[in-house]
Scaffold this motif. Structure first.
Motif, PDB file in Angstrom:
ATOM      1  N   LYS A  49      -8.618   5.943  -3.831  1.00  0.00           N
ATOM      2  CA  LYS A  49      -7.818   4.729  -3.795  1.00  0.00           C
ATOM      3  C   LYS A  49      -7.823   4.045  -5.155  1.00  0.00           C
ATOM      4  N   ASN A  66      -6.828   0.403  -6.611  1.00  0.00           N
ATOM      5  CA  ASN A  66      -6.386  -0.952  -6.287  1.00  0.00           C
ATOM      6  C   ASN A  66      -6.169  -1.747  -7.568  1.00  0.00           C
ATOM      7  N   ASN A  75      -1.179  -1.133  -4.347  1.00  0.00           N
ATOM      8  CA  ASN A  75      -2.371  -0.283  -4.318  1.00  0.00           C
ATOM      9  C   ASN A  75      -1.973   1.124  -3.897  1.00  0.00           C
ATOM     10  N   GLY A  98      -3.612  -5.159   2.403  1.00  0.00           N
ATOM     11  CA  GLY A  98      -4.566  -6.247   2.240  1.00  0.00           C
ATOM     12  C   GLY A  98      -5.346  -6.347   3.538  1.00  0.00           C
ATOM     13  N   SER A 111     -10.641  -8.695  -1.483  1.00  0.00           N
ATOM     14  CA  SER A 111     -11.182  -9.073  -2.792  1.00  0.00           C
ATOM     15  C   SER A 111     -10.603 -10.422  -3.221  1.00  0.00           C
ATOM     16  N   ASN A 129      -3.976  -6.426   7.376  1.00  0.00           N
ATOM     17  CA  ASN A 129      -4.197  -5.313   8.311  1.00  0.00           C
ATOM     18  C   ASN A 129      -4.807  -5.794   9.626  1.00  0.00           C
ATOM     19  N   ASP A 166     -10.754  -2.704   8.797  1.00  0.00           N
ATOM     20  CA  ASP A 166      -9.943  -3.843   9.249  1.00  0.00           C
ATOM     21  C   ASP A 166      -9.639  -3.689  10.747  1.00  0.00           C
ATOM     22  N   ASP A 191       0.844  -1.200   0.000  1.00  0.00           N
ATOM     23  CA  ASP A 191       0.000   0.000   0.000  1.00  0.00           C
ATOM     24  C   ASP A 191       0.877   1.248   0.000  1.00  0.00           C
ATOM     25  N   ARG A 223       0.318  -7.375  -5.919  1.00  0.00           N
ATOM     26  CA  ARG A 223      -0.078  -6.054  -6.440  1.00  0.00           C
ATOM     27  C   ARG A 223       0.405  -4.904  -5.558  1.00  0.00           C
TER      28      ARG A 223
HETATM   29  O1  LIG Z   1      -8.923  -4.723  -3.130  1.00  0.00           O
HETATM   30  P1  LIG Z   1      -9.387  -5.191  -1.766  1.00  0.00           P
HETATM   31  O2  LIG Z   1      -8.805  -6.525  -1.419  1.00  0.00           O
HETATM   32  O3  LIG Z   1     -10.858  -5.115  -1.581  1.00  0.00           O
HETATM   33  O4  LIG Z   1      -8.821  -4.149  -0.712  1.00  0.00           O
HETATM   34  C1  LIG Z   1      -7.439  -3.993  -0.546  1.00  0.00           C
HETATM   35  C2  LIG Z   1      -7.195  -2.813   0.346  1.00  0.00           C
HETATM   36  O5  LIG Z   1      -7.732  -1.614  -0.210  1.00  0.00           O
HETATM   37  O6  LIG Z   1      -7.831  -3.041   1.580  1.00  0.00           O
HETATM   38  C3  LIG Z   1      -7.008  -2.590   2.647  1.00  0.00           C
HETATM   39  C4  LIG Z   1      -7.769  -1.611   3.481  1.00  0.00           C
HETATM   40  O7  LIG Z   1      -8.936  -2.183   3.984  1.00  0.00           O
HETATM   41  C5  LIG Z   1      -5.768  -2.016   2.036  1.00  0.00           C
HETATM   42  O8  LIG Z   1      -4.644  -2.346   2.801  1.00  0.00           O
HETATM   43  C6  LIG Z   1      -5.718  -2.616   0.661  1.00  0.00           C
HETATM   44  O9  LIG Z   1      -5.047  -1.827  -0.275  1.00  0.00           O
END
Ligand SMILES: O=P(O)(O)OC[C@@]1(O)O[C@H](CO)[C@@H](O)[C@@H]1O
Length: 361
Positions: A102, A104, A90, A37, A137, A41, A252, A12, A88
């Protein structure tokens, strides 16, 4: 021990800017890199607060190696499953008023063999766990049906399952009998297919998800706090944040704080009778046993009144404190004990169901 599983972890990168202007060259005020992720977290938040946790995640390429290094530097107990693809990155753009944008990446494709390897490690770690928490995700290559089978196997192993994901995967988790799901308002709205404008809308949607098989729903509502809906309890609360910096990871932290407090109160209730892990083992999915222990007293009282479950009220309050603290921190940094402001948490045991939700998402 709380085991987390993150199928699509990330590096991140959080960049603080003055103002997000599309098409411009933006000069950053600061930048930071965190391991990321959702499940990652949760583990980081638990670790920062002295709660034992193990993180299971696939890692690949240079980014994956860097993720492992960052997590090791934080002291996270880690099971990294090597994969062929590249983990990945983000990106978060944070503005001074707390607005967060954000981006991702989809993440690397997980082959069937790699998904099986992650599943195997998750089940192995689950053997000593009070909870398995599967978050985030689905990476390309993992279908909601495959995700549902992972959930089935965790539930069948007799360990409690908490899931934070979205869309068809969220529904699959509920149908597998996850003991707890933690959607945000948008995810809950999306999975039931209608807008949620009031608390009663959220409670009705949570009940629909429970009817699919989930034991309890912890809905995070941004500035509106969170609502916990179980078979016996509806309780909500808020936590004021005076200087928001980044909402990334707040959900989280909420989930981590909730599970940490629940685990602590269960351990206290179990007293000297044995380790929490033993007390936490369950014999079936959430549809056949309520999510959490000691519900009979609440049932006898009829209705759904949060006051009847002080353990759940305390867990919600703790989760709200952790979530609010995370919002006050940059990037996806997880809060330490000295950063919690528990006095800012307000609990509404008698949830006012028709009250409108103030915030948008
Ligand atoms: O793409 P996903 O898996 O839905 O979310 C990933 C994410 O946005 O979730 C965390 C914050 O909740 C971040 O650390 C990470 O970048």
């Amino acid at each position: 021990m709380i085991v987390t599983v993150t199928l699509n972890p990330s590096l991140d990168r959080a960049i603080e800017i003055d103002h997000l202007a599309r098409g411009d060259v933006l000069r950053a005020r600061s930048a930071r890199l965190d391991p990321g992720g959702k499940g990652v977290n949760v583990s980081r938040a638990l670790l920062a607060n002295g709660v034992a946790s193990r993180a299971v995640l696939p890692c690949g390429g240079d980014e994956g190696a860097q993720l492992v290094r960052l997590l090791a530097a934080e002291g996270v107990d880690l099971v990294a499953v090597p994969i062929g693809g590249q983990t990945r990155s983000n990106i978060t753009l944070a503005e001074p008023d707390g607005t967060v944008t954000k981006v991702n990446e989809p993440g690397p494709t997980l082959s069937a063999v790699e998904f099986d390897a992650v599943t195997g490690q998750a089940l192995a770690a689950a053997g000593t766990a009070g909870w398995v928490v599967v978050c985030g995700s689905l990476p390309p290559g993992v279908t909601p049906a495959a995700f549902g089978r992972l959930c089935d196997r965790i539930v069948a192993a007799g360990v409690r399952l908490a899931v934070d994901t979205s869309g068809p995967a969220l529904r699959a988790a509920a149908e597998a009998g996850a003991h707890l799901v933690k959607p945000n308002r948008e995810e809950l709205s999306d999975v039931v297919g209608r807008p949620l404008g009031s608390r009663s809308d959220v409670i009705a949607a949570a009940d629909q998800v429970r009817a699919w098989g989930a034991g309890a729903v912890l809905a995070s509502l941004g500035a509106d706090g969170a609502i916990l809906v179980t078979a016996d309890t509806v309780v909500s609360g808020t936590a004021a944040v005076t200087a928001p910096r980044s909402t990334v990871g707040a959900g989280d932290a909420l989930l981590a704080g909730f599970l940490a407090a629940l685990t602590r109160s269960e351990a206290a209730a179990a007293g000297a009778t044995g380790p929490t892990e033993t007390a936490n083992r369950v014999s079936g999915p959430a549809t056949t046993a309520d999510t959490f222990t000691a519900v009979d007293e609440a049932r006898a009282g009829g209705g759904r009144d949060g006051r009847l479950r002080p353990d759940l009220v305390a867990a919600l309050a703790e989760g709200l404190a952790w979530g609010a603290a995370a919002v006050s921190l940059p990037g996806s940094r997880m809060p330490r004990p000295d950063e919690m402001r528990r006095g800012d948490v307000v609990i509404h045991p008698d949830s006012d169901p028709v009250r409108s939700l103030a915030s948008q998402g």
